[in-house]
Design an enzyme around this catalytic site. Structure first.
Site, PDB file in Angstrom:
ATOM      1  N   ARG A   1       9.905  -5.067  14.484  1.00 48.65           N
ATOM      2  CA  ARG A   1       8.718  -5.951  14.412  1.00 48.65           C
ATOM      3  C   ARG A   1       7.446  -5.305  14.944  1.00 48.65           C
ATOM      4  O   ARG A   1       6.484  -5.978  15.307  1.00 48.65           O
ATOM      5  CB  ARG A   1       8.962  -7.262  15.155  1.00 48.65           C
ATOM      6  CG  ARG A   1      10.098  -8.065  14.563  1.00 48.65           C
ATOM      7  CD  ARG A   1      10.063  -9.497  15.065  1.00 48.65           C
ATOM      8  NE  ARG A   1      11.117 -10.254  14.418  1.00 48.65           N
ATOM      9  CZ  ARG A   1      12.376 -10.282  14.853  1.00 48.65           C
ATOM     10  NH1 ARG A   1      12.716  -9.614  15.929  1.00 48.65           N
ATOM     11  NH2 ARG A   1      13.265 -10.989  14.206  1.00 48.65           N
TER      12      ARG A   1
ATOM     13  N   GLU B   1     -16.032  10.179  -0.499  1.00 47.54           N
ATOM     14  CA  GLU B   1     -15.983   8.949   0.315  1.00 47.54           C
ATOM     15  C   GLU B   1     -17.058   8.991   1.410  1.00 47.54           C
ATOM     16  O   GLU B   1     -17.628   7.956   1.766  1.00 47.54           O
ATOM     17  CB  GLU B   1     -14.601   8.748   0.941  1.00 47.54           C
ATOM     18  CG  GLU B   1     -13.448   8.619  -0.071  1.00 47.54           C
ATOM     19  CD  GLU B   1     -13.290   7.230  -0.700  1.00 47.54           C
ATOM     20  OE1 GLU B   1     -14.078   6.314  -0.388  1.00 47.54           O
ATOM     21  OE2 GLU B   1     -12.370   7.073  -1.535  1.00 47.54           O
TER      22      GLU B   1
ATOM     23  N   GLU C   1     -10.321  -8.197   5.164  1.00 46.64           N
ATOM     24  CA  GLU C   1     -10.902  -8.078   3.821  1.00 46.64           C
ATOM     25  C   GLU C   1     -11.124  -9.411   3.125  1.00 46.64           C
ATOM     26  O   GLU C   1     -10.639  -9.650   2.018  1.00 46.64           O
ATOM     27  CB  GLU C   1     -10.030  -7.184   2.934  1.00 46.64           C
ATOM     28  CG  GLU C   1     -10.798  -6.646   1.724  1.00 46.64           C
ATOM     29  CD  GLU C   1     -10.084  -5.499   1.030  1.00 46.64           C
ATOM     30  OE1 GLU C   1      -8.875  -5.595   0.848  1.00 46.64           O
ATOM     31  OE2 GLU C   1     -10.769  -4.540   0.663  1.00 46.64           O
TER      32      GLU C   1
HETATM   33 ZN    ZN Z   1     -11.582   5.291  -1.947  1.00 45.06          ZN
END
Ligand code: ZN
Ligand code: NAD
Length: 362
Positions: A121, A185, A237
């Site tokens: 866990r 990126e 998100e």
């Molecule tokens: Zn990416």
């Protein structure tokens, strides 16, 4: 060395960036009050470069560290590999206080983080990202996971590492193509968040490509800082974090249309970022100068701004199944100006097809 602090309440942690940071790994781990017993997960490409050195360094400093090596490459990001690692960890009698170290690119980091999040866990883990992409993207933000035959990253967990150790020296063995894919990126962070950072990248691109310590430390630390800031605002998100997907609705579609054969993720994103800028301009959102600046910087980084061998229909087909389709509408992160983006779902079909066409070459 620079340190970026990721502020997530009791899950907060530091990202250390610099040259030769791995020489201090034992003391970093000791400061985290981890137990002395753990496992190092790495892949078959990375282990011969740095794995042995890290094992020796930690063993010399009193750690009891076992090696778990997986085959290099995306196919390892699968449930079968995770099962193998869980079983090996049981054999090694790793308990809930034991820790995992992930040494490798995004594949090792995503898989190792997922294993750490689920074994008993959840046990502590520390990331040592060794690709530029992993250093500025996948090791920051706590997304871990594996692929299914049905698609990428479909199973996983949000699980934060206890620390991230970024050593620039590991990039010396990274193939140039992988390095440039990571630069894409980094450019993304400037576009979505910070015009001054984009200017810095423009001024220092050659030095970055030559792995010069100072500008590279700044570029990596700044990228982590921007990603960390966005993640701090939106860890799971739900909204804000979507800005990190700039160029990705296009990029993912190119990758899928190409069948994940040759195109690197960062290469697809580079083309996608130019396409997104062009679309933004055609919709009257940003100036043409800004589109040109983005295109020129991507070229300066030695990245292409078009992809070969794809058709508009094929790219569109894959775009429509992308997970960024919400309520039947495609979501795009578009450019208002360099440093500021916005999410839009009202993109006209004809303009979208036009920019895809312009992004294809032969
Ligand atoms: Zn990416
Ligand atoms: N968790 C996230 O938020 C997130 C974000 C972006 C991408 N990702 C994931 O990251 C993965 C891609 O990561 P990647 O591009 O790092 O791929 P990767 O882990 O496959 O690494 C690319 C290649 O470089 C090799 N390599 C790694 N470090 C090296 C070094 N220092 N020297 C020589 N060779 C080295 C690897 O063995 C591999 O062959 C994908 O699975 C993607 O889904 C996750």
């Amino acid at each position: 060395m620079k340190t970026v602090h990721v502020r997530l309440g009791e899950r907060s942690y530091d990202i250390n960036v610099g040259s030769n940071t791995l020489a201090n790994l034992a003391s970093v781990l000791s400061d985290l009050s981890l137990s002395k017993k753990g496992a190092l997960i790495t892949d078959s490409n990375v282990f011969p470069h740095f794995g042995k050195k890290i094992l020796d360094h930690l063993t010399d400093n009193g750690f009891d560290l076992s090696l778990i090596e997986i085959p290099a490459g995306e196919p390892s990001k699968a449930i079968e590999t995770a099962t193998g690692i869980w079983k090996k960890m049981l054999e090694l009698k790793l308990d809930r206080r034991s820790f995992l170290l992930t040494l490798g690119g995004g594949v090792v980091g995503d898989l190792g983080g997922f294993v750490a999040s689920t074994y008993l866990r959840g046990i502590p883990f520390v990331q040592i990202p060794t690709t530029l992409l992993a250093q500025v993207d996948s090791s920051v933000g706590g997304k871990t996971g594996i692929n299914l035959p049905e698609g990428k990253n479909l199973v996983g967990a949000f699980y934060q590492p206890r620390s991230v150790q970024i050593d620039l020296d590991v990039l010396k063995t990274l193939p140039e193509r992988e390095f440039k894919a990571g630069i894409a990126e980094i450019i993304k962070y400037g576009i979505i968040w910070d015009h001054a950072f984009l200017n810095f990248l423009d001024k220092n691109m050659e030095a970055l490509l030559n792995l010069e310590t100072e500008p590279l430390t700044t570029a990596i630390a700044k990228s982590c800082e921007i990603k960390a800031m966005v993640v701090e605002m939106d860890e799971k998100e739900l909204g804000m974090r979507a800005v990190l997907n700039y160029g990705h609705t296009f990029g993912h579609a190119y990758e899928a249309a190409e069948g994940y054969k040759d195109l690197r993720h960062g290469e697809a994103i580079a083309v996608g970022m130019v396409a997104a800028a062009k679309l933004s301009h055609k919709m009257g959102l940003c100036k043409i100068d800004e589109v040109n600046a983005i295109e020129q910087l991507i070229q300066k980084a030695g990245l292409l701004t078009q992809v070969k061998g794809l058709s508009v229909e094929n790219v569109r087909k894959h775009m429509n199944v992308d997970k960024k389709v919400q309520d039947g509408k495609l979501k795009f992160i578009l450019l208002e100006k360099i440093g500021k983006v916005a999410q839009r779902t009202d993109v006209p079909e004809d303009l979208l097809n036009e920019v895809i066409q312009e992004s294809l070459n032969g």
